[in-house]
Design a protein around this motif. Structure first.
Motif, PDB file in Angstrom:
ATOM      1  N   ALA A   1      -5.337 -34.325   6.487  1.00  0.00           N
ATOM      2  CA  ALA A   1      -6.189 -33.590   7.431  1.00  0.00           C
ATOM      3  C   ALA A   1      -5.378 -32.545   8.187  1.00  0.00           C
ATOM      4  CB  ALA A   1      -6.866 -34.556   8.399  1.00  0.00           C
TER       5      ALA A   1
ATOM      6  N   GLY B   1      -4.231 -29.753   5.977  1.00  0.00           N
ATOM      7  CA  GLY B   1      -5.318 -28.815   5.694  1.00  0.00           C
ATOM      8  C   GLY B   1      -5.589 -27.899   6.870  1.00  0.00           C
ATOM      9  N   ILE B   2      -5.592 -28.462   8.072  1.00  0.00           N
ATOM     10  CA  ILE B   2      -5.865 -27.667   9.283  1.00  0.00           C
ATOM     11  C   ILE B   2      -4.782 -26.601   9.459  1.00  0.00           C
ATOM     12  CG2 ILE B   2      -5.909 -27.801  11.819  1.00  0.00           C
ATOM     13  CD1 ILE B   2      -7.299 -30.605  11.450  1.00  0.00           C
TER      14      ILE B   2
ATOM     15  N   GLU C   1      -5.006 -23.903   6.697  1.00  0.00           N
ATOM     16  CA  GLU C   1      -6.106 -22.985   6.987  1.00  0.00           C
ATOM     17  C   GLU C   1      -5.711 -21.975   8.065  1.00  0.00           C
ATOM     18  OE1 GLU C   1     -10.011 -24.668   6.929  1.00  0.00           O
ATOM     19  OE2 GLU C   1     -10.589 -23.524   8.696  1.00  0.00           O
TER      20      GLU C   1
ATOM     21  N   ALA D   1      -7.778 -15.677  16.699  1.00  0.00           N
ATOM     22  CA  ALA D   1      -7.740 -16.619  15.572  1.00  0.00           C
ATOM     23  C   ALA D   1      -6.751 -17.757  15.842  1.00  0.00           C
ATOM     24  CB  ALA D   1      -7.356 -15.882  14.290  1.00  0.00           C
TER      25      ALA D   1
ATOM     26  N   ALA E   1      -8.384 -20.271  18.082  1.00  0.00           N
ATOM     27  CA  ALA E   1      -9.363 -21.072  17.324  1.00  0.00           C
ATOM     28  C   ALA E   1      -8.639 -22.138  16.500  1.00  0.00           C
ATOM     29  CB  ALA E   1     -10.194 -20.164  16.418  1.00  0.00           C
TER      30      ALA E   1
ATOM     31  N   GLN F   1      -7.311 -24.878  18.740  1.00  0.00           N
ATOM     32  CA  GLN F   1      -8.370 -25.772  19.220  1.00  0.00           C
ATOM     33  C   GLN F   1      -8.823 -26.739  18.127  1.00  0.00           C
ATOM     34  OE1 GLN F   1     -10.919 -22.736  21.508  1.00  0.00           O
ATOM     35  NE2 GLN F   1     -10.762 -24.473  22.876  1.00  0.00           N
ATOM     36  N   THR F   2      -8.738 -26.310  16.883  1.00  0.00           N
ATOM     37  CA  THR F   2      -9.050 -27.222  15.777  1.00  0.00           C
ATOM     38  C   THR F   2      -8.028 -28.356  15.752  1.00  0.00           C
ATOM     39  OG1 THR F   2      -9.885 -25.324  14.562  1.00  0.00           O
ATOM     40  CG2 THR F   2      -9.530 -27.330  13.308  1.00  0.00           C
TER      41      THR F   2
ATOM     42  N   HIS G   1      -8.751 -30.731  18.657  1.00  0.00           N
ATOM     43  CA  HIS G   1      -9.907 -31.604  18.413  1.00  0.00           C
ATOM     44  C   HIS G   1      -9.573 -32.696  17.406  1.00  0.00           C
ATOM     45  CE1 HIS G   1     -13.385 -30.478  20.765  1.00  0.00           C
ATOM     46  NE2 HIS G   1     -12.852 -29.271  20.816  1.00  0.00           N
ATOM     47  N   TYR G   2      -8.728 -32.357  16.427  1.00  0.00           N
ATOM     48  CA  TYR G   2      -8.299 -33.412  15.497  1.00  0.00           C
ATOM     49  C   TYR G   2      -7.592 -34.520  16.279  1.00  0.00           C
ATOM     50  CZ  TYR G   2      -6.005 -35.970  11.833  1.00  0.00           C
ATOM     51  OH  TYR G   2      -5.595 -36.998  11.011  1.00  0.00           O
TER      52      TYR G   2
ATOM     53  N   VAL H   1      -7.816 -35.179  19.521  1.00  0.00           N
ATOM     54  CA  VAL H   1      -8.739 -35.878  20.431  1.00  0.00           C
ATOM     55  C   VAL H   1      -9.477 -36.983  19.663  1.00  0.00           C
ATOM     56  CG1 VAL H   1     -10.888 -35.615  21.762  1.00  0.00           C
ATOM     57  CG2 VAL H   1      -9.010 -33.992  22.095  1.00  0.00           C
ATOM     58  N   ALA H   2      -9.926 -36.661  18.445  1.00  0.00           N
ATOM     59  CA  ALA H   2     -10.621 -37.662  17.630  1.00  0.00           C
ATOM     60  C   ALA H   2      -9.698 -38.844  17.343  1.00  0.00           C
ATOM     61  CB  ALA H   2     -11.111 -37.032  16.320  1.00  0.00           C
ATOM     62  N   ARG H   3      -8.486 -38.561  16.880  1.00  0.00           N
ATOM     63  CA  ARG H   3      -7.544 -39.618  16.501  1.00  0.00           C
ATOM     64  C   ARG H   3      -7.130 -40.486  17.701  1.00  0.00           C
ATOM     65  NH1 ARG H   3      -8.799 -40.205  12.523  1.00  0.00           N
ATOM     66  NH2 ARG H   3      -8.087 -39.603  10.462  1.00  0.00           N
TER      67      ARG H   3
END
Lengths: 167, 167
Positions: free
Chosen positions: A81, A84-85, A88, A105, A108, A111-112, A115-116, A118-120
């Motif tokens: 993950a 990939g982030i 990208e 960019a 952005a 922040q991706t 958020h990854y 924050v989820a984990r």
């Protein structure tokens, strides 16, 4: 991870797997940030990435502290993950010449990443509590709070400054 | 994306690039969800994934509506981030036998997807407003709200039910 036996047999195993996953991710972020600092033009954005690099190094130490607290070897597992982030983010950045658009960019992309994390970390905090380790949960919560705060500050910087310059 | 010329020259281009990125991501999610529905054991989790599949199909239609509103061909660009997130979810799931532990892992994976989308749609809403398209921003905001709501419901389901069964 072995493809021949199923290694995750319990919530303890799943917790450790995710700990090793985020440990890998944080280390990849430390490797990726210097190039983001180089690419950023806006002074406050550059400063924000520099601060986040220091913060991330400290978050890695917290993870190492947790590995020690639960008597586990400090190792990582691959984390497609975050790979990939970051891939990208690099692909998009490579496709932009204008420095102000590049800044937008970069925010952005950052922040991706946030958020990854924050989820984990959100998941890890919940699982640590469930597994009777509020001491680990408290440490993970500190990092979770930092990631949420970084994301919020990046939004403010984007809306208040960087996006306007880019438009 | 071409590697020989820099294709993103303006914020308009960056907005469109990210729109095509999330369009790809949403389509990958629609492909991934049926397998997650199959793997889930908890009835409420299965139901939640089924609901999210319908919601995602609707979110794809909203993106198509935006492509039409800005007179652009409905196309996607590769999104290594969502590919990595889905690969990681599949790798972890393949490594778990216990159905209750698998449910906890599936929720964690789904929340990673949700957070990816929250980051992307949050950025797209901000950029649409900046670019003088509040009409597009409103549509994107509807999806952003749904993604945040899905993430919150998954947290509630994890903490209130699934994690306890798994521990």
């Amino acid at each position: 991870m072995s493809w021949f036996s199923k290694d995750i047999k319990s919530m303890d195993d799943l917790f450790v797997h995710n700990l090793r996953d985020i440990y890998y991710a944080e280390n990849q972020i430390v490797e990726a940030l210097p190039s983001m600092i180089d690419k950023a033009s806006d002074a406050r954005l550059k400063q924000s990435f520099q601060l986040h690099l220091m913060e991330t190094k400290n978050q890695i130490q917290r993870l190492e502290q947790i590995f020690n607290m639960i008597n586990l070897e400090i190792t990582s597992v691959n984390c497609p993950a975050i790979d990939g982030i970051i891939d990208e983010a690099n692909e998009v950045a490579a496709d932009i010449d204008d420095k102000m658009v590049l800044d937008a960019a970069l925010i952005a992309a950052a922040q991706t990443v946030e958020h990854y994390e924050v989820a984990r970390y959100g998941t890890l905090v919940a699982w640590a509590k469930l597994l009777g380790r509020p001491d680990c949960a408290n440490i993970l919560q500190q990092t979770l709070n930092e990631e949420k705060n970084t994301d919020m500050k990046l939004s403010q910087l984007a809306i208040g400054e960087v996006n306007k310059k880019a438009a």
